[in-house]
Design an enzyme around this catalytic site. Structure first.
Site, short mmCIF file in Angstrom:
data_model
loop_
_atom_site.label_atom_id
_atom_site.label_comp_id
_atom_site.label_asym_id
_atom_site.label_seq_id
_atom_site.Cartn_x
_atom_site.Cartn_y
_atom_site.Cartn_z
N ASP A 251 0.62 -1.03 -0.11
CA ASP A 251 0.14 0.05 0.00
C ASP A 251 0.96 1.32 -0.01
OD1 ASP A 251 -2.39 1.99 0.90
OD2 ASP A 251 -3.27 -0.05 0.70
N HIS A 305 -2.94 3.83 -3.85
CA HIS A 305 -2.49 3.13 -2.66
C HIS A 305 -1.19 2.85 -3.18
CE1 HIS A 305 -6.14 2.94 -0.33
NE2 HIS A 305 -6.85 2.91 -1.44
N GLU A 370 -10.54 3.80 -4.62
CA GLU A 370 -10.23 5.22 -4.06
C GLU A 370 -8.96 5.92 -5.01
OE1 GLU A 370 -11.11 4.44 0.64
OE2 GLU A 370 -9.18 4.01 -0.09
#
Length: 596
Positions: A251, A305, A370
């Site tokens: 991440d 990420h 996201e």
């Protein structure tokens, strides 16, 4: 008289015949089954009824005994409990094939589970009947995971003589036979009054799971987890018949994955040189999972990420951008730059080494959630690329850019894995049902839903023909309900999600008439606020509640399963899992009296 030879029995239970032992005579408490509940009563000297231990009583005082998850087709538990000698358990594999080594490992694990049923510091008497377990694998050459693998089994237990119990497990694959062994281990209980192991006799169980995908996600990037803690999680998963360990391995906070072709990613991105996962580590976990019927599913989350580890590549934008709240959902920010052609060579190298490490994987998770338009729009290079392609700098054009990335990454993934394996993406603006068909082929992509269980996107995607994995955060995010780690108050998805809500979270209810498109579900432990020290309590026993929902899709509520849930928690603790306590032990011993 009490000292006469008697048969210990009730209407439904026969343990055996003989002179009552001193342990029976001096036990202050016993349990009796009344109205499908085990009731704790004093064992008075004049008592002539059976002196049942709590676990012996629970094994018969419910249609499903102490089984977890409960079987789905047929469950007949006989009226006999027989003492067995743990040292005389013999396991025979009746058909030979390339999965024999897996069955041998499963057989060894079965014996370990039986041993763990005896509390630490105690040793069951080496007395009782011998047990022979026959493992019949109808397809001994199958050892690969797939979404259509057969995990069903049949289990039969009978007593052929005064000194022997036979158990036969039949399955159409190693995975089914392994599940049967797991169930068999749950039919053996420790009698703490007589210090014996007991097995249920005259048993017929036919069983198969409702959903083919039953998983746990563990995020090992926000905080690092040791290989031992990952293996411990897989052990617990196997005990409740979960079959997918989803490894969110990188991440923006860290890149612990060691890659030979791109070594700087972990050198710059790992928290320390000791907090990394090598190819050997991963293969060890993959094999460990295979022996326990648990696939290890790799995820490489992109194009968002990403951050730590990528510093010297020139392939990211808005890394550590401030204020972070403008560019991402948590610090540090970072996204890949889709306009860089060399990015896709980089990704291919990563995918190739992941394919080598996760060598038995039948799916690949590409992340994809996201993504921030504002992050991409902060890059002049990306703006120029979009203008050159006659794209506006609006939401629809950034979706085109995202799709440009995804198509290129998809092609490189297929090339790296050497096959067109199913790909998984999180729900996002790219997967919105109003335009998803423009970007993602329903035959190539599986969508993992992380929004709420009431999200209209679920029905919209199902109506478009997409297959779904349910991870709705309002019931299946196990990081919820703790203090905020950025700012004050509680974290974003509070409140805490109890096992009752987890158990009641039914994919069938969400799917309505599209149930066949639901592959299953997955609980998620995002690790901003957890690490190996808190891992077990975050997951267990709530993940066991999820396991029964995924295996059986029960029509009954959590109240009907509560007494078995309390017991599966005890089993996990005996296995060495530091599972969170659900209730005072008094409730375990006084079924039905802890209600609200």
């Amino acid at each position: 008289m009490w000292l006469q030879a008697i048969c210990i029995y009730t209407v439904f239970i026969i343990i055996g015949c003989g002179i009552p032992t001193a342990a029976e005579e001096h036990s202050l408490w016993r349990w009796t089954c009344e109205n499908n509940r085990c009731t704790k009563i004093r064992n008075e000297p004049e008592n002539k009824e059976p002196v049942l231990s709590l676990e012996a009583c629970k094994m018969f005082c419910d249609d499903y005994g102490l089984l977890w998850p409960k079987p789905t087709i047929e469950t007949n538990l006989g009226n006999f409990l027989s003492k067995i000698n743990m040292n005389t358990i013999d396991i025979q594999i009746t058909k030979q094939g390339k999965s024999d080594d897996l069955l041998t490992a499963a057989a060894d694990r079965f014996k370990t589970l039986v041993s763990s049923s005896v509390p630490k510091g105690f040793s069951a008497k080496a007395a009782g009947k011998s047990v022979t377990v026959y493992l019949v694998n109808e397809n001994p050459y199958i050892r690969e995971f797939s979404l259509d693998m057969d995990e069903s089994y049949e289990l039969y237990i009978s007593s052929t003589s005064s000194d022997k119990v036979n158990a036969t497990i039949r399955g159409n694959s190693f995975f089914g036979v392994r599940n049967g062994l797991e169930t068999l281990s749950q039919l053996i209980v420790y009698d703490d009054i007589r210090n014996n192991l007991l097995i249920v006799r005259d048993v017929t169980i036919k069983d198969r799971p409702v959903y083919p995908y039953r998983g746990i996600l563990l995020d090992t990037a926000r905080n690092f987890y040791s290989i031992d803690s990952i293996k411990r999680t897989i052990d617990a998963m196997a005990a409740v018949k979960l079959n997918t360990f989803h490894w969110h391995i990188t991440d923006s906070q860290s890149f612990p994955l060691v890659l030979q072709k791109r070594p700087n990613l972990s050198k710059l991105g790992a928290y320390s040189p000791t907090k990394v996962y090598t190819k050997q580590d991963i293969r060890e976990v993959v094999e460990y999972g295979l022996e326990r019927g648990v696939r290890v599913l790799p995820e490489f989350d992109a194009p968002a990420h990403v951050g730590e580890g990528w510093q010297d590549t020139g392939l990211t934008v808005c890394f550590k951008a401030e204020p972070w709240t403008k560019f991402c959902v948590e610090p540090p920010c970072g996204q890949l730059n889709p306009t860089k052609e060399e990015l896709y060579d980089y990704l291919e190298d990563i995918y190739v080494e992941m394919a080598e490490a996760f060598e038995s994987t039948d799916m690949f998770h590409m992340g994809g959630d996201e993504v921030s338009e504002r992050c991409w729009n902060s890059s002049e290079e990306i703006q120029n690329f979009m203008i050159q392609n006659r794209w506006n700098l609006d939401k629809s054009s950034f979706l085109k850019l995202w799709n440009y990335f995804q198509k290129n990454a998809q092609d490189r993934a297929y090339k790296a894995f050497g096959k067109r394996l199913p790909l998984i993406l999180w729900t996002s603006t790219l997967t919105d049902y109003t335009h998803v068909e423009k970007f993602l082929d329903k035959d190539e992509y599986i969508i993992q839903v992380w929004t709420t269980g009431a999200d209209p996107q679920i029905q919209g995607l199902l109506q478009k023909g997409y297959r779904l994995i349910m991870s709705n955060y309002d019931a299946l995010y196990f990081d919820c309900g703790f203090g905020a780690w950025v700012g004050s108050g509680n974290n974003w998805c509070s409140p805490y999600i109890g096992g009752q809500k987890v158990y009641g979270n039914s994919p069938a209810v969400m799917a309505l008439s599209y149930r066949d498109q639901i592959l299953g579900g997955e609980v998620a432990l995002w690790s901003e606020q957890s690490d190996p020290a808190t891992l077990d309590g975050r997951l267990w026993p709530r993940a066991a509640a999820f396991a029964e929902r995924m295996w059986a899709e029960p029509s009954t509520a959590w109240q009907d399963a509560e007494h078995r849930m309390l017991h599966v928690r005890e089993r996990l603790v005996r296995m060495g899992i530091q599972a969170e306590s659900l209730e005072p032990e008094w409730c375990y011993q006084n079924q039905g009296l802890c209600y609200g």
